[in-house]
Scaffold this active site. Structure first.
Site, PDB file in Angstrom:
ATOM      1  N   ASP A   1      75.074  60.217 -33.156  1.00  0.00           N
ATOM      2  CA  ASP A   1      74.592  58.852 -32.866  1.00  0.00           C
ATOM      3  C   ASP A   1      75.740  57.855 -33.017  1.00  0.00           C
ATOM      4  O   ASP A   1      75.824  56.860 -32.296  1.00  0.00           O
ATOM      5  CB  ASP A   1      73.471  58.456 -33.841  1.00  0.00           C
ATOM      6  CG  ASP A   1      72.131  59.104 -33.490  1.00  0.00           C
ATOM      7  OD1 ASP A   1      71.929  59.478 -32.326  1.00  0.00           O
ATOM      8  OD2 ASP A   1      71.288  59.239 -34.403  1.00  0.00           O
TER       9      ASP A   1
ATOM     10  N   LYS B   1      66.020  63.581 -39.805  1.00  0.00           N
ATOM     11  CA  LYS B   1      67.486  63.431 -39.791  1.00  0.00           C
ATOM     12  C   LYS B   1      68.101  63.489 -41.199  1.00  0.00           C
ATOM     13  O   LYS B   1      69.256  63.860 -41.352  1.00  0.00           O
ATOM     14  CB  LYS B   1      67.887  62.126 -39.090  1.00  0.00           C
ATOM     15  CG  LYS B   1      67.700  62.175 -37.576  1.00  0.00           C
ATOM     16  CD  LYS B   1      68.229  60.928 -36.904  1.00  0.00           C
ATOM     17  CE  LYS B   1      67.994  60.991 -35.409  1.00  0.00           C
ATOM     18  NZ  LYS B   1      68.507  59.827 -34.692  1.00  0.00           N
TER      19      LYS B   1
ATOM     20  N   TYR C   1      65.219  52.129 -25.581  1.00  0.00           N
ATOM     21  CA  TYR C   1      65.601  52.240 -24.156  1.00  0.00           C
ATOM     22  C   TYR C   1      64.387  52.339 -23.237  1.00  0.00           C
ATOM     23  O   TYR C   1      64.530  52.434 -22.031  1.00  0.00           O
ATOM     24  CB  TYR C   1      66.514  53.461 -23.942  1.00  0.00           C
ATOM     25  CG  TYR C   1      65.964  54.722 -24.559  1.00  0.00           C
ATOM     26  CD1 TYR C   1      65.095  55.532 -23.851  1.00  0.00           C
ATOM     27  CD2 TYR C   1      66.274  55.066 -25.870  1.00  0.00           C
ATOM     28  CE1 TYR C   1      64.556  56.666 -24.439  1.00  0.00           C
ATOM     29  CE2 TYR C   1      65.742  56.195 -26.461  1.00  0.00           C
ATOM     30  CZ  TYR C   1      64.889  56.991 -25.740  1.00  0.00           C
ATOM     31  OH  TYR C   1      64.339  58.104 -26.313  1.00  0.00           O
TER      32      TYR C   1
ATOM     33  N   ALA D   1      68.658  55.437 -38.146  1.00  0.00           N
ATOM     34  CA  ALA D   1      69.621  55.013 -37.125  1.00  0.00           C
ATOM     35  C   ALA D   1      70.511  53.883 -37.638  1.00  0.00           C
ATOM     36  O   ALA D   1      71.703  53.825 -37.317  1.00  0.00           O
ATOM     37  CB  ALA D   1      68.881  54.577 -35.865  1.00  0.00           C
TER      38      ALA D   1
ATOM     39  N   ASN E   1      71.993  64.525 -36.717  1.00  0.00           N
ATOM     40  CA  ASN E   1      71.162  64.631 -35.503  1.00  0.00           C
ATOM     41  C   ASN E   1      71.565  65.820 -34.634  1.00  0.00           C
ATOM     42  O   ASN E   1      70.971  66.040 -33.575  1.00  0.00           O
ATOM     43  CB  ASN E   1      71.210  63.340 -34.678  1.00  0.00           C
ATOM     44  CG  ASN E   1      72.491  63.207 -33.895  1.00  0.00           C
ATOM     45  OD1 ASN E   1      73.544  63.670 -34.345  1.00  0.00           O
ATOM     46  ND2 ASN E   1      72.430  62.599 -32.725  1.00  0.00           N
TER      47      ASN E   1
ATOM     48  N   PHE F   1      63.412  62.585 -24.929  1.00  0.00           N
ATOM     49  CA  PHE F   1      64.334  62.488 -23.797  1.00  0.00           C
ATOM     50  C   PHE F   1      65.145  63.776 -23.637  1.00  0.00           C
ATOM     51  O   PHE F   1      65.388  64.243 -22.527  1.00  0.00           O
ATOM     52  CB  PHE F   1      65.248  61.285 -24.084  1.00  0.00           C
ATOM     53  CG  PHE F   1      66.585  61.287 -23.419  1.00  0.00           C
ATOM     54  CD1 PHE F   1      66.756  60.718 -22.162  1.00  0.00           C
ATOM     55  CD2 PHE F   1      67.702  61.831 -24.056  1.00  0.00           C
ATOM     56  CE1 PHE F   1      67.992  60.712 -21.559  1.00  0.00           C
ATOM     57  CE2 PHE F   1      68.943  61.823 -23.457  1.00  0.00           C
ATOM     58  CZ  PHE F   1      69.091  61.263 -22.199  1.00  0.00           C
ATOM     59  N   SER F   2      65.569  64.383 -24.768  1.00  0.00           N
ATOM     60  CA  SER F   2      66.572  65.449 -24.722  1.00  0.00           C
ATOM     61  C   SER F   2      66.171  66.677 -23.896  1.00  0.00           C
ATOM     62  O   SER F   2      66.999  67.172 -23.117  1.00  0.00           O
ATOM     63  CB  SER F   2      66.956  65.873 -26.135  1.00  0.00           C
ATOM     64  OG  SER F   2      67.422  64.765 -26.832  1.00  0.00           O
TER      65      SER F   2
HETATM   66  P1  NAP Z   1      63.237  54.938 -38.712  1.00  0.00           P
HETATM   67  O1  NAP Z   1      64.025  55.798 -39.618  1.00  0.00           O
HETATM   68  O2  NAP Z   1      61.748  55.078 -38.641  1.00  0.00           O
HETATM   69  O3  NAP Z   1      63.612  53.430 -39.133  1.00  0.00           O
HETATM   70  C1  NAP Z   1      63.178  52.292 -38.448  1.00  0.00           C
HETATM   71  C2  NAP Z   1      63.302  51.080 -39.373  1.00  0.00           C
HETATM   72  O4  NAP Z   1      62.761  49.975 -38.654  1.00  0.00           O
HETATM   73  C3  NAP Z   1      62.488  51.183 -40.641  1.00  0.00           C
HETATM   74  O5  NAP Z   1      63.230  51.746 -41.683  1.00  0.00           O
HETATM   75  C4  NAP Z   1      62.070  49.748 -40.918  1.00  0.00           C
HETATM   76  O6  NAP Z   1      63.078  49.097 -41.681  1.00  0.00           O
HETATM   77  C5  NAP Z   1      62.043  49.127 -39.539  1.00  0.00           C
HETATM   78  N1  NAP Z   1      60.660  49.048 -39.021  1.00  0.00           N
HETATM   79  C6  NAP Z   1      59.814  50.079 -38.807  1.00  0.00           C
HETATM   80  N2  NAP Z   1      58.644  49.618 -38.305  1.00  0.00           N
HETATM   81  C7  NAP Z   1      58.770  48.275 -38.227  1.00  0.00           C
HETATM   82  C8  NAP Z   1      57.897  47.227 -37.812  1.00  0.00           C
HETATM   83  N3  NAP Z   1      56.672  47.463 -37.350  1.00  0.00           N
HETATM   84  N4  NAP Z   1      58.379  45.967 -37.851  1.00  0.00           N
HETATM   85  C9  NAP Z   1      59.624  45.701 -38.314  1.00  0.00           C
HETATM   86  N5  NAP Z   1      60.495  46.661 -38.726  1.00  0.00           N
HETATM   87  C10 NAP Z   1      60.056  47.915 -38.680  1.00  0.00           C
HETATM   88  O7  NAP Z   1      63.727  55.070 -37.213  1.00  0.00           O
HETATM   89  P2  NAP Z   1      65.237  55.288 -36.715  1.00  0.00           P
HETATM   90  O8  NAP Z   1      65.517  56.720 -36.564  1.00  0.00           O
HETATM   91  O9  NAP Z   1      66.142  54.451 -37.549  1.00  0.00           O
HETATM   92  O10 NAP Z   1      65.131  54.689 -35.228  1.00  0.00           O
HETATM   93  C11 NAP Z   1      64.919  53.314 -35.023  1.00  0.00           C
HETATM   94  C12 NAP Z   1      64.792  53.042 -33.521  1.00  0.00           C
HETATM   95  O11 NAP Z   1      66.010  53.385 -32.879  1.00  0.00           O
HETATM   96  C13 NAP Z   1      63.704  53.887 -32.839  1.00  0.00           C
HETATM   97  O12 NAP Z   1      63.069  53.093 -31.870  1.00  0.00           O
HETATM   98  C14 NAP Z   1      64.491  55.001 -32.175  1.00  0.00           C
HETATM   99  O13 NAP Z   1      63.846  55.497 -31.015  1.00  0.00           O
HETATM  100  C15 NAP Z   1      65.779  54.268 -31.805  1.00  0.00           C
HETATM  101  N6  NAP Z   1      66.933  55.169 -31.689  1.00  0.00           N
HETATM  102  C16 NAP Z   1      67.596  55.190 -30.518  1.00  0.00           C
HETATM  103  C17 NAP Z   1      68.729  55.993 -30.374  1.00  0.00           C
HETATM  104  C18 NAP Z   1      69.461  55.982 -29.072  1.00  0.00           C
HETATM  105  O14 NAP Z   1      70.268  56.916 -28.828  1.00  0.00           O
HETATM  106  N7  NAP Z   1      69.287  54.994 -28.229  1.00  0.00           N
HETATM  107  C19 NAP Z   1      69.179  56.798 -31.437  1.00  0.00           C
HETATM  108  C20 NAP Z   1      68.468  56.744 -32.647  1.00  0.00           C
HETATM  109  C21 NAP Z   1      67.348  55.922 -32.752  1.00  0.00           C
HETATM  110  P3  NAP Z   1      62.627  48.092 -42.871  1.00  0.00           P
HETATM  111  O15 NAP Z   1      61.592  48.842 -43.670  1.00  0.00           O
HETATM  112  O16 NAP Z   1      63.890  47.866 -43.601  1.00  0.00           O
HETATM  113  O17 NAP Z   1      62.065  46.849 -42.255  1.00  0.00           O
END
Ligand code: NAP
Length: 251
Positions: free
Chosen positions: A101, A65, A209, A128, A86, A15-16
């Site tokens: 964030d 991150k 989103y 996140a 971030n 997006f950025s």
């Molecule tokens: P991440 O580090 O990959 O972590 C996602 C977590 O979700 C994993 O640690 C896992 O936790 C769980 N997960 C992953 N795949 C899964 C699956 N198939 N089923 C169930 N749980 C699953 O990602 P992140 O950076 O935290 O980001 C998470 C989401 O937030 C992404 O979609 C990202 O785009 C969004 N985000 C949005 C914003 C915004 O500004 N709106 C900002 C940051 C992130 P467990 O292993 O504990 O289950």
């Protein structure tokens, strides 16, 4: 010309870059550019920094991150407490890490909070989720994490999806999806919750989103719950990054 950008991998749907290009054009901010820097490993970061002496700052996204931290000279207090960065500000060759964030989430959530939103479930334990937990602590909202798999050493504040009874849902009016489940193209999936236990008091906040309304949000709406996607959070974190960079980069 000052250069800003985004590091992460892959960056094809980010997006950025589009957001900042539109912002610079709309606000007539000249002599700046915002570039995508897809790096396949974090070890490429130092040579990237050397190649761009005019770099004013970068955003950091998945999967760097946390792994970016050893490459930085300083962390601000929030990034240090969370353990994730971030936004990097480059000041005279010094790299300072921030986490915007937290700001993005708090701005978006606070408009929707009701006095009964005292306890939350945070779905997912990735990067996140740590920023979200930090924000909730600051707002005095208690929370439990929900994960796919617990280890023997897991703390009692960690539940699995199979632990989620109707009673647990009914005693946590705020539910935040910090997993990628439901994100395009996986739009027919949602976190495994007993959705029938949701009611009017619940607020379902999805960090995803795209699509604008995820299946998680749709299921909440069907039960009368309030819902919010992650778009405003995304915009607010980007604006906070710009605030940090623009405070120093035009000196
Ligand atoms: P991440 O580090 O990959 O972590 C996602 C977590 O979700 C994993 O640690 C896992 O936790 C769980 N997960 C992953 N795949 C899964 C699956 N198939 N089923 C169930 N749980 C699953 O990602 P992140 O950076 O935290 O980001 C998470 C989401 O937030 C992404 O979609 C990202 O785009 C969004 N985000 C949005 C914003 C915004 O500004 N709106 C900002 C940051 C992130 P467990 O292993 O504990 O289950």
């Amino acid at each position: 010309m000052k250069i800003f950008g985004l590091i992460g991998y892959p960056l094809s749907h980010s997006f950025s870059p589009i957001y900042f290009k539109k912002k610079f054009a709309k606000e007539k901010i000249t002599n700046v550019s915002y570039e995508s820097f897809p790096i396949a490993t974090i070890d490429e970061f130092p040579s990237l920094i050397r190649s761009y002496p005019n770099l004013g700052g970068v955003n950091v996204t998945i999967p760097y991150k946390e792994t970016i931290i050893p490459f930085l000279n300083e962390l601000d207090a929030i990034a240090k407490a969370i353990g994730a960065v971030n936004t990097i500000d480059v000041q005279n060759g010094k790299l300072i890490g921030y986490n915007t964030d937290v700001h993005g989430f708090s701005v978006s959530l606070q408009k929707l909070l009701q006095p009964f939103h005292q306890s939350a479930l945070i779905l997912g334990t990735g990067g996140a989720s740590k920023a979200i937990a930090y924000s909730l602590k600051k707002l005095n909202i208690s929370f439990l994490f929900v994960t796919r798999k617990k280890s023997a050493a897991s703390s009692s504040s960690l539940l699995t999806y199979t632990d989620l009874t109707s009673d647990i849902i009914k005693s946590h009016f705020l539910i935040i999806n910090c997993t990628p489940i439901g994100m395009f193209p996986d739009i027919n999936s949602c976190p495994q919750l007993p959705y029938g236990a949701l009611g009017k008091e619940h607020l379902l906040f999805d960090l995803v989103y795209n699509p604008e309304e995820t299946l998680f949000m749709k299921k909440g709406k069907e039960r009368g719950s309030a819902v919010c996607n992650g778009f405003e959070m995304l915009v607010s974190q980007a604006e906070k990054s710009w605030e940090i960079w623009s405070a120093t980069c035009f000196d």
